[in-house]
Design an enzyme around this catalytic site. Structure first.
Site, PDB file in Angstrom:
ATOM      1  N   ASP A  81       0.849  -1.114  -0.054  1.00 50.12           N
ATOM      2  CA  ASP A  81      -0.009  -0.019   0.041  1.00 50.12           C
ATOM      3  C   ASP A  81       0.890   1.201   0.029  1.00 50.12           C
ATOM      4  O   ASP A  81       1.892   1.331   0.821  1.00 50.12           O
ATOM      5  CB  ASP A  81      -0.858   0.138   1.284  1.00 50.12           C
ATOM      6  N   HIS A 181      -7.596  10.361   4.698  1.00 45.72           N
ATOM      7  CA  HIS A 181      -6.971   9.298   5.755  1.00 45.72           C
ATOM      8  C   HIS A 181      -6.988   9.739   7.222  1.00 45.72           C
ATOM      9  O   HIS A 181      -7.105  10.639   7.571  1.00 45.72           O
ATOM     10  CB  HIS A 181      -5.200   9.157   5.558  1.00 45.72           C
ATOM     11  N   HIS A 209      -9.580   5.461  -0.437  1.00 45.98           N
ATOM     12  CA  HIS A 209      -8.447   5.264   0.671  1.00 45.98           C
ATOM     13  C   HIS A 209      -9.421   6.060   1.697  1.00 45.98           C
ATOM     14  O   HIS A 209     -10.320   6.900   1.382  1.00 45.98           O
ATOM     15  CB  HIS A 209      -7.456   6.044   0.218  1.00 45.98           C
ATOM     16  N   SER A 212     -12.084   4.526   6.945  1.00 49.41           N
ATOM     17  CA  SER A 212     -12.377   4.284   8.265  1.00 49.41           C
ATOM     18  C   SER A 212     -13.545   5.327   8.701  1.00 49.41           C
ATOM     19  O   SER A 212     -13.292   6.503   8.099  1.00 49.41           O
ATOM     20  CB  SER A 212     -11.134   4.583   9.174  1.00 49.41           C
TER      21      SER A 212
HETATM   22 ZN   LIG Z   1      -4.178   5.445   1.571  1.00 48.64          ZN
END
Ligand SMILES: [Zn+2]
Length: 285
Positions: A81, A181, A209, A212
């Site tokens: 990643d 992020h 991305h 969360s």
């Molecule tokens: Zn990322």
């Protein structure tokens, strides 16, 4: 078993689900995510980000990721990643990773195209798939209070997505459409129309991305519009910390190993909920 990213993406596409990609920079997260994959019966991506070298090196945890994925009966992709250079990605592929992301998004556009193209040539020759990125996503994974808000001026433009995919040959594309992020400082505002435009223009599956902290219905809405792989790390790592804190106060905690086991349970529950949220049908797992 080890499978390719393309196989995992097409499984998710065929079944109308999202492919969970979980960063596992500590052993408890790795064991927990393998466990979730085995229970779920859907492909999962085990990922290691170059920025997590500060915790453990890819030479140390990478072989464990590949070995555990290989011997499992459940399908796993093992993925680099946010690779920052071609040498790092080559190291991952040498260890046995089956795909890699090259992140040239902070470089000038033409430089990003050239770097990504070079990585695609190297990786495809070895049977590995590549994810590229355009449009920068900020992040506050480490608690930087000046970040954690998506910058709309950095959202990916559909025309650029089309040009980038055509010139680099990437198998999937990370793009910027409202996620960041790490932890969110305010409610994320996802641009659903842009996701649809990007998917049409790019012609390859999109990657989110900063997965969360979104609500299950937000994941679902993104998946329905063309997002196929969703990256996840911060909340799982936080779940491990919360569980470890509880364990520290427990009367039956004598050694660190007791704390590690609780951290693993914390990740398992959190990642389990995440994978469930991306499933083709609610309750399909
Ligand atoms: Zn990322």
């Amino acid at each position: 078993m080890l499978i390719s990213l393309s196989e995992a993406l097409s499984y998710a596409e065929t079944h109308g689900g999202g492919l969970a990609a979980v960063n596992t920079p500590f052993f408890e997260a790795l064991l927990a995510t393998i466990d979730v994959g085995e229970r779920a019966g859907v492909p999962i991506v085990l990922a290691f980000a170059q920025s997590h070298e500060k915790y453990v090196s890819i030479e140390e945890i990478g072989p464990a990721m590949v070995a555990l994925a290989s011997r499992s009966e459940a399908p796993f992709v093992v993925h680099v990643d946010h690779g920052e250079d071609i040498e790092y990605i080559r190291t991952g592929l040498d260890i046995g990773f089956t795909s890699a992301m090259i992140d040239g998004s902070l470089r000038p556009y033409e430089e990003n195209v050239a770097l990504t193209r070079a990585v695609v040539e190297m990786a495809h020759e070895r049977g590995a798939d590549v994810e590229g990125e355009i449009g920068a996503m900020s992040g506050n994974e480490n608690g930087d209070p000046s970040q954690g808000i998506a910058d709309e001026t950095l959202y990916t433009r559909p025309q650029e997505a089309a040009d980038f995919v055509a010139r680099t040959g990437v198998d999937c594309l990370a793009a910027s459409f409202g996620t960041v992020h790490g932890l969110y400082r305010r409610e994320p505002r996802l641009d659903y129309e842009l996701i649809e435009q990007l998917r049409r223009a790019a012609g390859v599956p999109l990657v989110m991305h900063g997965g969360s902290g979104l609500k299950p219905q937000e994941y679902r809405a993104c998946i329905d519009r063309g997002v196929r792989k969703i990256n996840y790390y911060t909340y799982a790592a936080k779940a491990a910390l919360d569980a470890a804190r509880d364990a520290l106060e427990g009367e039956d905690t004598y050694v660190f190993s007791d704390v590690a086991v609780r951290a693993r349970q914390g990740v398992r529950e959190d990642v389990g909920r995440f994978v469930q949220a991306l499933a083709p049908r609610a309750g399909a797992l």
